[in-house]
Design an enzyme around this catalytic site. Structure first.
Site, PDB file in Angstrom:
ATOM      1  N   HIS A 273       0.886  -1.128   0.060  1.00 12.46           N
ATOM      2  CA  HIS A 273       0.062  -0.104  -0.067  1.00 12.46           C
ATOM      3  C   HIS A 273       0.959   1.230  -0.024  1.00 12.46           C
ATOM      4  O   HIS A 273       0.189   2.522  -0.177  1.00 12.46           O
ATOM      5  CB  HIS A 273      -0.851  -0.032   1.330  1.00 12.46           C
ATOM      6  CG  HIS A 273      -1.868   0.998   1.184  1.00 12.46           C
ATOM      7  ND1 HIS A 273      -2.811   1.346   0.097  1.00 12.46           N
ATOM      8  CD2 HIS A 273      -2.052   2.133   2.051  1.00 12.46           C
ATOM      9  CE1 HIS A 273      -3.593   2.295   0.535  1.00 12.46           C
ATOM     10  NE2 HIS A 273      -2.945   2.847   1.656  1.00 12.46           N
ATOM     11  N   CYS A 274       2.233   1.118   0.072  1.00 11.99           N
ATOM     12  CA  CYS A 274       3.121   2.310   0.244  1.00 11.99           C
ATOM     13  C   CYS A 274       3.873   2.666  -0.833  1.00 11.99           C
ATOM     14  O   CYS A 274       3.703   3.785  -1.339  1.00 11.99           O
ATOM     15  CB  CYS A 274       3.850   2.105   1.708  1.00 11.99           C
ATOM     16  SG  CYS A 274       2.992   2.276   3.119  1.00 11.99           S
TER      17      CYS A 274
END
Length: 436
Positions: A273-274
């Site tokens: 997600h990053c």
């Protein structure tokens, strides 16, 4: 006693109640960390299924053991609700909801704004609010603060507001939230002081920043640094392939320097997600200031092109054996975005599978931690790896190097292996191995 002193006293005597909005990969571990330090925690999530599981003491996050969560739930230290109204009872409210990209690769602030607007009617004097979700620089001051001040309460006077980015590395047994410093930047010095005070009870060290905007930039620098360096080594892998050099040997050689070099590894792309997302938040913000973040854009272009490169490697390797990709049986091994977790968010393996299917290949996959891909919109389930299954495949593509997989067995029973993770390093077998 001033409002600041009242809150700090609650922090010291552990009577402060902590609210956590978003009970996912960030929020649930955060709730447990606060409970472990003696703070009562109220969790809020719009997903009723998650709320019910938490209230039963059942964890759905691999890094948070069910036994640990259950103990706190049974003692009344952690409760969960889908009703934002319960946050009136909390003193601190930590917002940890997703911040994905839209289809046009612009920041999607929908989850954050829904969380803030749902909480705002319950904002009261004395609340301390901290945004944990990754956002572009200026979000806390320019978006969150005005939204909360629509209530008539004034930030820095009636309530306090900071940005403190999460630093969670799923599946990492060494770098845990509790032993990792936590950056905190407030809209004023008192906000920063208060949130640092409670985080100093929970993590290794709270690191105060001069502003929320500086803290927001810290998070984006951390993941942009990784994205750019991964892109560099991915491009190096392609160059080494063209030059007939083993990129893995080159990296190991460079690492012996001991200074001035940090090891990054190539692969089929980047996931989670990053790293694939956060740098584009910064790039998007800079466009509004007429600045083109060229390094970020190029890095994103290289990293997102890697799944296609893997498919091309596979097609070329099959072509060497006079086989077309169309109609070939391909087994993809590992669909999680990183080893030893079951998280498929933004996983490059999913892109590899989709591209192989588009080319007409018959694709199956094996991942001991991801039983099926229905949540990703694909009607596929993990298959068992047996010698006969491997022998029947035209090619095996390794996209995630889980530690529990028998790589020697794979090499011993496969005909062709495309290894994008160097998982087969030092092993021998009958398979022809093509490395990224």
């Amino acid at each position: 006693m001033s409002l600041r002193e009242e809150i700090l006293k609650k922090v010291e005597d552990r009577t402060a109640v902590v609210g956590v909005v978003g009970l996912g990969y960030v929020g649930l571990p955060l709730a447990v960390d606060f409970a472990e330090e003696g703070y009562r925690v109220i969790g809020v999530d719009i997903d009723q299924a998650k709320v019910e599981m938490v209230n039963k003491g059942v964890s759905y996050i691999s890094d948070t053991p069910t036994e640990t969560l259950k103990g706190f739930v049974e003692r009344g230290m952690i409760t969960a609700s889908a009703d934002y109204g319960v946050l009136r009872e909390a003193d601190f409210v930590f917002i940890a909801v997703p911040t994905p990209l839209s289809k046009t690769r612009d920041p999607d602030m929908g989850f954050v704004m829904n969380a803030v607007s749902s909480f705002a009617p319950h904002l009261r004097r004395g609340h301390v609010v901290s945004l944990e979700s990754t956002v572009y620089p200026g979000t806390t001051d320019e978006v969150i603060k005005p939204e909360l001040e629509k209530t008539g309460l004034v930030a820095g006077k009636d309530f306090f507001l900071t940005f403190s980015p999460e630093r969670i590395n799923p599946g990492d047994p060494v770098h845990r939230p509790k032993n990792t410093p936590k950056v905190v930047g407030g809209i004023d010095p008192v906000s920063t002081e208060i949130v640092c005070a409670i985080y100093n009870k929970v993590v290794k060290k709270a690191v105060p920043m001069s502003s929320a905007k500086a803290a927001e930039m810290v998070k984006l620098l951390e993941n942009t640094f990784r994205a750019v360096n991964i892109a560099l080594v991915n491009e190096l892998a392609i160059m080494c392939e063209l030059l007939g050099i083993d990129v893995w040997e080159v990296i190991e050689g460079a690492e012996t320097k001991g200074f001035g070099f940090m090891k990054f590894l190539p692969g089929p792309g980047i996931g989670g997600h990053c790293i694939p997302i956060d740098p584009l938040y910064l790039s998007w913000k800079m466009k509004s200031l007429n600045y083109n973040a060229r390094m970020i854009e190029v890095a994103s272009e290289i990293n997102t092109s890697m799944p296609r490169h893997v498919v091309e490697l596979t097609a070329n390797a099959l072509n060497d054996e006079r086989k077309p990709l169309n109609g070939s049986k391909i087994i993809v091994i590992g669909v999680a975005y990183k080893p030893d977790i079951g998280d498929t968010r933004e996983s490059p393996a999913l892109d590899v599978i989709k591209m192989l299917l588009e080319k007409g290949a018959e694709v199956s996959y094996h991942d001991p931690l991801v039983p099926d891909l229905r949540g990703e919109g694909m009607d596929m389930a993990s298959i068992d790896l047996t010698p006969s299954v491997l022998a029947s495949a035209d090619a095996v593509v390794i996209t995630t190097d889980h530690s529990g997989i028998d790589w020697k067995m794979i090499l011993g029973n496969s005909r062709l292996v495309i290894d994008t993770r160097n998982a087969t390093s030092g092993l021998k077998g009958k398979a022809r191995v093509i490395k990224i």
